[in-house]
Design an enzyme around this catalytic site. Structure first.
Site, short mmCIF file in Angstrom:
data_model
loop_
_atom_site.label_atom_id
_atom_site.label_comp_id
_atom_site.label_asym_id
_atom_site.label_seq_id
_atom_site.Cartn_x
_atom_site.Cartn_y
_atom_site.Cartn_z
N SER A 74 -10.11 75.64 58.21
CA SER A 74 -8.96 75.75 59.09
C SER A 74 -7.62 75.69 58.38
O SER A 74 -6.65 76.29 58.83
CB SER A 74 -9.02 74.67 60.17
OG SER A 74 -9.15 73.40 59.58
N HIS B 79 -12.63 79.18 63.74
CA HIS B 79 -11.60 80.18 63.41
C HIS B 79 -12.16 81.57 63.12
O HIS B 79 -11.39 82.51 62.93
CB HIS B 79 -10.77 79.70 62.22
CG HIS B 79 -10.00 78.46 62.54
ND1 HIS B 79 -8.77 78.48 63.13
CD2 HIS B 79 -10.34 77.15 62.39
CE1 HIS B 79 -8.34 77.23 63.32
NE2 HIS B 79 -9.28 76.41 62.88
N LYS C 118 -9.10 79.06 70.45
CA LYS C 118 -8.28 79.72 69.43
C LYS C 118 -8.16 81.22 69.77
O LYS C 118 -7.41 81.58 70.65
CB LYS C 118 -8.84 79.41 68.06
CG LYS C 118 -8.91 77.87 67.88
CD LYS C 118 -9.18 77.42 66.52
CE LYS C 118 -9.49 75.93 66.45
NZ LYS C 118 -8.47 75.01 66.94
#
Ligand SMILES: Cc1ncc(COP(=O)(O)O)c(C=O)c1O
Length: 387
Positions: free
Chosen positions: A176, A204, A235
């Site tokens: 991250s 991610h 996200k």
């Protein structure tokens, strides 16, 4: 309380004090902060969907049909048909047998690791794993063996040194704060060779990597070879909630054993509706992630040409390494004055002396906007003697 005052003074002195910046409107590539329009270059909203009309309509429709709160944990009064639909849709998207929802990615990691491992287990954990993995490992009471970041020689050495039949390798898929991708091909080979379970947290990568946007397992072209996959809807998918995908038996086990699943109120129907809709968008709008990743490659190359130290990244996360926490904060503040929002990431989130600007791109950033950011970074970087 004195110890609190002393702690706060200490972090202020060391440039580590953290403050909020409050947004007064929706989150997109431009945001409003105290009536100023600011270009956002720091969000995990990679596909710029947080203010997408389709998602807002999905939330509104769910509220009209189901109301707002979910009223309880999933095993008491908080299970809606929508939860079932979303779990099936995530499993389908990730090409696995089953999925289970958690309220956040953080809770997914904590709940899963503690449900699986206890003091009889050994957990091999990458040195730069996300805090939620670290906390899950610690809470489990298992033996934690940290291997050097993405260093397969070190992992192999440690696997040899810690024999046993209750072992798990756990890693971020995309790191991250560094933006690099774990060498899953090698990790899986080592795991298979040594009969070790694997767990990958693709917070991610989900929605960003792979031909269908399903994440790093697809990026490496590994079907069903990771035992436990974690992800988040917060996200690229612009919603909220974490999930675990894998076999039916894994999911049933977690339903009975994962305490962060069992003892927390379920996600609200509106949130679930948003996730259902954004999964469709990810599936159907491949052009968004192509543009995102092309721009990210171009942008990091331009930063290097300017003389900045930038870590190698194949994702939308571009870490511009500064070193000192104070200098990173100053650079972030200078950019903010120029109308650009990039957060300075400092210890303990990253190791000492590696404070950085964590730049993240959105699929909608234009080259003109990115050029403007480069010009501003150049000016501010020169003023601070960074380049
Ligand atoms: C690798 C990783 N895992 C898990 C999480 C937590 O996800 P969530 O924000 O949904 O709790 C994050 C987000 O910060 C992350 O970067």
């Amino acid at each position: 309380m004195r110890f609190i005052d002393e702690y706060l003074k200490d972090i202020k002195d060391r440039g580590l004090y953290r403050e909020f910046k409050f947004f007064s409107g929706p989150q997109s590539k431009y945001i409003s902060i105290r009536d100023r329009k600011v270009l956002l270059m720091a969000s995990n909203n990679y596909l710029d969907l947080c203010n997408d009309d389709r998602l807002k309509e999905a939330a509104e429709a769910a509220i009209r049909t189901y109301g707002v709160g979910s009223g309880g944990s999933r095993l008491t009064t908080g299970s809606y048909e929508l939860h079932d639909q979303l779990e099936k849709k995530i499993a389908d998207f990730k090409n696995t047998e089953a999925a289970i929802l958690f309220n956040t990615g953080y809770m997914a990691n904590i709940g899963t690791i503690t449900a699986i491992a206890d003091k009889e287990w050994t957990l091999f954990s990458d040195a730069l794993n996300h805090a939620s993995i670290i906390d899950g490992c610690r809470l489990s009471g298992a033996k934690i063996v940290v291997y050097k970041h993405c260093d397969m020689e070190d992992l192999q050495k440690k696997i040899k040194a810690y024999e046993g039949n209750k072992r798990l390798i756990v890693t971020d898929g995309v790191f991250s704060m560094d933006g690099d991708i774990a060498p899953l091909d090698k990790i899986i080979a080592l795991a298979k060779e040594n009969n070790i379970l694997t767990m990958v947290d693709d917070a991610h990568g989900t929605g960003v990597l792979g031909d269908n946007g399903t994440g790093c397992v697809e990026y490496f072209n590994f079907k069903e070879q990771v035992d436990i996959q974690v992800g988040t809807l917060s996200k690229a998918l612009a919603s909220e909630g974490g999930f675990v995908v894998g076999s039916k038996s894994l999911v049933t086990y977690l339903r009975h054993k994962a305490r962060s699943f069992i003892y927390s109120t379920a996600l609200s129907p509106a949130t679930i509706a948003v996730s259902l809709c954004s999964l469709d968008i990810v599936k159907n709008e491949k052009n968004k992630r192509i543009r995102l990743l092309e721009n990210a490659q171009w942008f990091q190359g331009e930063l290097r040409k300017l003389g900045f130290r930038v870590l190698e990244s194949n994702t939308a996360i571009i870490p511009l390494i500064i070193g000192s926490a104070e200098k990173a904060t100053k650079l972030s503040e200078k950019l903010f004055k120029k109308g650009i929002f990039i957060t300075a990431i400092r210890p303990p989130t990253v190791p000492e002396d590696t404070s950085r600007l964590r730049i993240t791109l959105m699929a909608t950033h234009s080259r003109e906007e990115l050029k403007h950011v480069l010009d501003s970074l150049k000016e501010a970087g020169m003023e601070l003697g960074i380049i």
